[in-house]
Design a protein around this motif. Structure first.
Motif, PDB file in Angstrom:
ATOM      1  N   LYS A 145       0.753  -1.250  -0.179  1.00 45.37           N
ATOM      2  CA  LYS A 145      -0.109  -0.132  -0.066  1.00 45.37           C
ATOM      3  C   LYS A 145       0.793   1.317  -0.186  1.00 45.37           C
ATOM      4  O   LYS A 145       0.428   2.098  -0.683  1.00 45.37           O
ATOM      5  N   GLU A 152      -6.971   2.474  -2.285  1.00 44.08           N
ATOM      6  CA  GLU A 152      -6.959   3.465  -0.949  1.00 44.08           C
ATOM      7  C   GLU A 152      -7.628   2.368  -0.130  1.00 44.08           C
ATOM      8  O   GLU A 152      -7.461   2.545   1.273  1.00 44.08           O
ATOM      9  N   GLU A 153      -8.731   1.789  -0.524  1.00 41.66           N
ATOM     10  CA  GLU A 153      -9.724   1.088   0.460  1.00 41.66           C
ATOM     11  C   GLU A 153      -9.269  -0.219   0.906  1.00 41.66           C
ATOM     12  O   GLU A 153      -9.618  -0.689   1.820  1.00 41.66           O
TER      13      GLU A 153
END
Lengths: 213, 213
Positions: A145, A152-153
């Motif tokens: 990430k 993003e989620e």
DNA sequence: AATGGATTCTGAACGCCGTTCATTGTGAAC
DNA sequence: GTTCACAATGAACGGCGTTCAGAATCCATT
């Protein structure tokens, strides 16, 4: 006052010997075959003596659990040190499956017996062996990430849970459903990681990562 | 010759009653708490009488295993009937996890105890309950492939194995590592299917399928 | 060196367990 | 009414985890 120390040392030595023999028994014949009487016989003490060093049979099992888990953690180390996150994932999954299949009875003891035996591995303490090793998995997805390769989620924690469940499932099914003849576990582990990785929504070079294997 | 029939019926009835009571015991206190003596007490016969109907304790467990598995199969049915393959996957995973969490001791008995208890579910016979229910999973991926939504190289059998390992891992970890507080299992099951599905190389409307949930 | 007290160890027991087997009871068949 | 098959049992065997009163051992003090 060297005498008290010697006594303490001997006491610890016997405790250690008991654990060593118990570990051998479990690894050879499984936890169910570990009996206090046979264990006492093997260390050449009366059964009652064992209770001077352990509260009961479960206390021995719990100790073996903790040590087995440390072994698992050690087996993780080389894989956890890999820089590239995707490659690290493959290596971690491979190490996990390898450990489970090579030490089936230890694995059973930790992850498939009575919950009471492994609770303390995961209870409360965030610095315990359980949370720490799980953290290794979480970190992979966090790294992904951080590198902007995950949406993003995306929730690293949950993805780590899914991965763990996947490899645990592969190992434990093989240990219990021996009648079911499936594909080689390491192969399935790679497939698991591949699908997992390529399925992560925003993982840019997904195809490349897969082809790299 | 109605007498022989009546006797046979009574014999079968007692056998059934034993199994009923045994099932209750297992579901309430787990397989380890199922003792021949308590079981005999509960059905109001002497312990030795049980051995006129079952070879030993394991034979009872094996029978409970088979029936438990049939229950699992039954729990699958609604999900297996869904047309659309991806939706079917979600439903199957959901049903599996639900069964495991709602009947933890039954699930343990089938998938987490001694391999000897569940072997006959998967041994040889290709028409057994085990292979048949696994076939349900394989079929999903075959359907996907037949619809041209999977790459040529995709192997339905292996994908089914991975999915099974995934949901089994989710359930069994929750049953054993009770100390580890993770996300809700049904949520993770959805995430598992989502990543699995979206990761399948040539699944065309992957994003759409995910958003549909 | 002898004594006292603490510590280590053990034998025997309790109450469980799965399983076996000679014996008893029961009901159908003759 | 007698015989026979069979369901059912009580008692036992060996094993289990665990407890506890007492024996044995060892150390510090006198």
């Amino acid at each position: 006052m060297g005498i008290a120390e010697r006594k303490e040392r001997q006491r610890a030595e016997l405790r250690e010997q008991i654990l060593r023999v118990a570990r051998d028994m479990v690894m050879r014949e499984g936890f169910a075959a570990l009996s206090m009487r046979k264990l006492a016989d093997a260390v050449e003490y009366a059964p009652a003596t064992l209770y001077l060093h352990f509260e009961n049979r479960d206390a021995i099992a719990r100790e073996l659990c903790v040590r087995g888990f440390q072994d698992l953690l050690a087996a993780f180390e080389p894989a956890a040190a890999v820089e590239e996150p995707v490659e690290r994932l493959y290596r971690l999954a491979e190490a996990y499956v390898k450990f489970g299949l090579e030490q089936p009875e230890t694995y059973r003891l930790i992850f498939m017996e009575d919950p009471k035996l492994s609770t303390e591995l995961f209870k409360d303490a965030p610095d315990g062996a359980g949370p720490r090793s799980f953290g290794v998995l979480v970190k992979v997805f966090e790294d992904l990430k951080a590198a902007g390769r995950l949406a993003e989620e995306a929730e690293p924690w949950k993805l780590a849970e899914v991965l763990w469940a996947g490899v645990h499932g592969l190992v434990s099914l093989r240990l219990t459903c021996t009648g079911f003849k499936g594909s080689p576990a390491d192969e399935l582990a790679r497939l698991l990681v591949t699908t997992l990785v390529n399925g992560l929504p925003e993982l840019k070079p997904a195809r490349a990562a897969k082809k790299a294997r």
